[in-house]
Design a protein around this motif. Sequence first.
Motif, mmCIF file in Angstrom:
data_model
loop_
_atom_site.group_PDB
_atom_site.id
_atom_site.type_symbol
_atom_site.label_atom_id
_atom_site.label_comp_id
_atom_site.label_asym_id
_atom_site.label_seq_id
_atom_site.Cartn_x
_atom_site.Cartn_y
_atom_site.Cartn_z
ATOM 1 N N THR A 120 0.837 -1.208 0.000
ATOM 2 C CA THR A 120 0.000 0.000 0.000
ATOM 3 C C THR A 120 0.869 1.254 0.000
ATOM 4 O O THR A 120 1.756 1.398 0.844
ATOM 5 C CB THR A 120 -0.914 0.034 1.254
ATOM 6 N N ARG A 121 0.632 2.147 -0.970
ATOM 7 C CA ARG A 121 1.335 3.428 -0.980
ATOM 8 C C ARG A 121 0.439 4.553 -0.486
ATOM 9 O O ARG A 121 0.887 5.462 0.210
ATOM 10 C CB ARG A 121 1.795 3.788 -2.411
ATOM 11 N N TRP A 122 -0.839 4.512 -0.903
ATOM 12 C CA TRP A 122 -1.722 5.636 -0.635
ATOM 13 C C TRP A 122 -3.094 5.178 -0.155
ATOM 14 O O TRP A 122 -3.571 4.111 -0.547
ATOM 15 C CB TRP A 122 -1.964 6.457 -1.917
ATOM 16 N N LEU A 123 -3.714 6.039 0.627
ATOM 17 C CA LEU A 123 -5.147 5.963 0.910
ATOM 18 C C LEU A 123 -5.760 7.236 0.325
ATOM 19 O O LEU A 123 -5.241 8.332 0.551
ATOM 20 C CB LEU A 123 -5.388 5.921 2.423
ATOM 21 N N MET A 124 -6.849 7.075 -0.433
ATOM 22 C CA MET A 124 -7.572 8.232 -0.982
ATOM 23 C C MET A 124 -8.734 8.569 -0.053
ATOM 24 O O MET A 124 -9.604 7.710 0.166
ATOM 25 C CB MET A 124 -8.187 7.897 -2.335
ATOM 26 N N LEU A 125 -8.771 9.786 0.449
ATOM 27 C CA LEU A 125 -9.929 10.230 1.229
ATOM 28 C C LEU A 125 -10.575 11.399 0.513
ATOM 29 O O LEU A 125 -9.856 12.265 -0.007
ATOM 30 C CB LEU A 125 -9.501 10.670 2.633
#
Length: 407
Positions: A169-174
């Motif tokens: 995992t590199r990113w979480l989009m919120l």
Amino acid sequence: MTDTAFRAAERLSTIRVSEILSRSAHAIALRRQGKDMIIFGAGEPDFDTPNHIKDAANVAIAAGDTKYTALGGSPTLKNAVAAKFLRDNGLHFAADELIVATGAKQILYNAMMATLDRGDEVIVPAPYWTSYIDIVSICGGVPKSVQCQEADGFLLTPEALEQAITPRTRWLMLNSPGNPSGAAYRRQDLAALSSVLERHPHVWVISDDIYEKILFDGVDFQTLASVRPDLAHRILTVNGVSKSHAMTGWRIGYAGGPRSLIAAMMIVQSQTTSCPSSIGQAAAVAALNGPEEPIADMVASFAIRRDRVVAALDGVAGLSCRRPEGAFYAYAGCAALIGARTPADSLIVDDRTLADYLLEFGVAVIPGACFGLSPYFRLSYACSDSDLAEGLSRIVKACATLTTADT
Ligand code: PLP
């Protein structure tokens, strides 16, 4: 001319023109052929850009402000962006921690292009803005959609976040308030997600705040970097003037984040657009430094329409509609209509067939399948009051013709 010699790049193999655009285009084509259509597909305010912003653009043109600007945005606009982040969000950014681009979409593209290696994962809570999936894919990443339940207010829960995180995992989009749900994260929701994030220092977060200004009922806007400043070294806070100032066509978005990330995004931008439009930037300065009354007026209209939409859809047998806290979309549940029969005895098998059926009644909505969470449909109420009233009555009429197991 035959184009049989054409071969698209492999990176386009999973990417198509957005179904949102193709459905809206289809509805527009039907209208051109003479069918009376109400189209609830728009992802942009129906209001005009306020005059003081247009005036600033005219002044810029007359003054010859028509050349390339600095790569990541003119110093004047960067000052206005820094002031906005400080004033509205309590966030301090130096000039080299800011970037201005051709819409928030280019900001997201820059960020993904600059950071994703093949196979890197990006967590995308559903329902999501469709472009997140495609931007991640085109940049070689793997979008990991996580379904968020209506019972949880369409918000990502800490448990679901924890489960979705892997070593890749590199990113979480919120995105809050969110497209398409209109759901907004409160301070305590972001704090709860942060306690998961603090255990996984390799996960960075994009906070897409593009609908920040479109919130109803006094709901307070919250953004992750303000709630947890100690995590700011891995948060990219994204925003823009498209929705807040009815400026979708001017194409100006911006972001603040860690210097090293911004520098990498600048490299991508230097080899794509060089800089955003100088005229658009001059207009955005006037937007960010100018009065907020036009925004308040627009939001007041959206709030009235939101109430009308929720009341109308929630009153239809077979539909349910959660009251969104912001943006200009309603995300209506249609589970009770799946399996229903039309008078011609065809079956409503999913939200796509329901959207197709509504088209026959002269109303276009976007099926939940486009946003990764079914069975729902998105209705954009960025349209005139008369279209809204007529379109809602067509939905009521269409649904009344369906026969379900209960009818
Ligand atoms: N983020 C979300 C959630 C959106 O819905 C949109 C536009 O629909 C954007 C970003 C892109 O905005 P811009 O017009 O600034 O590129």
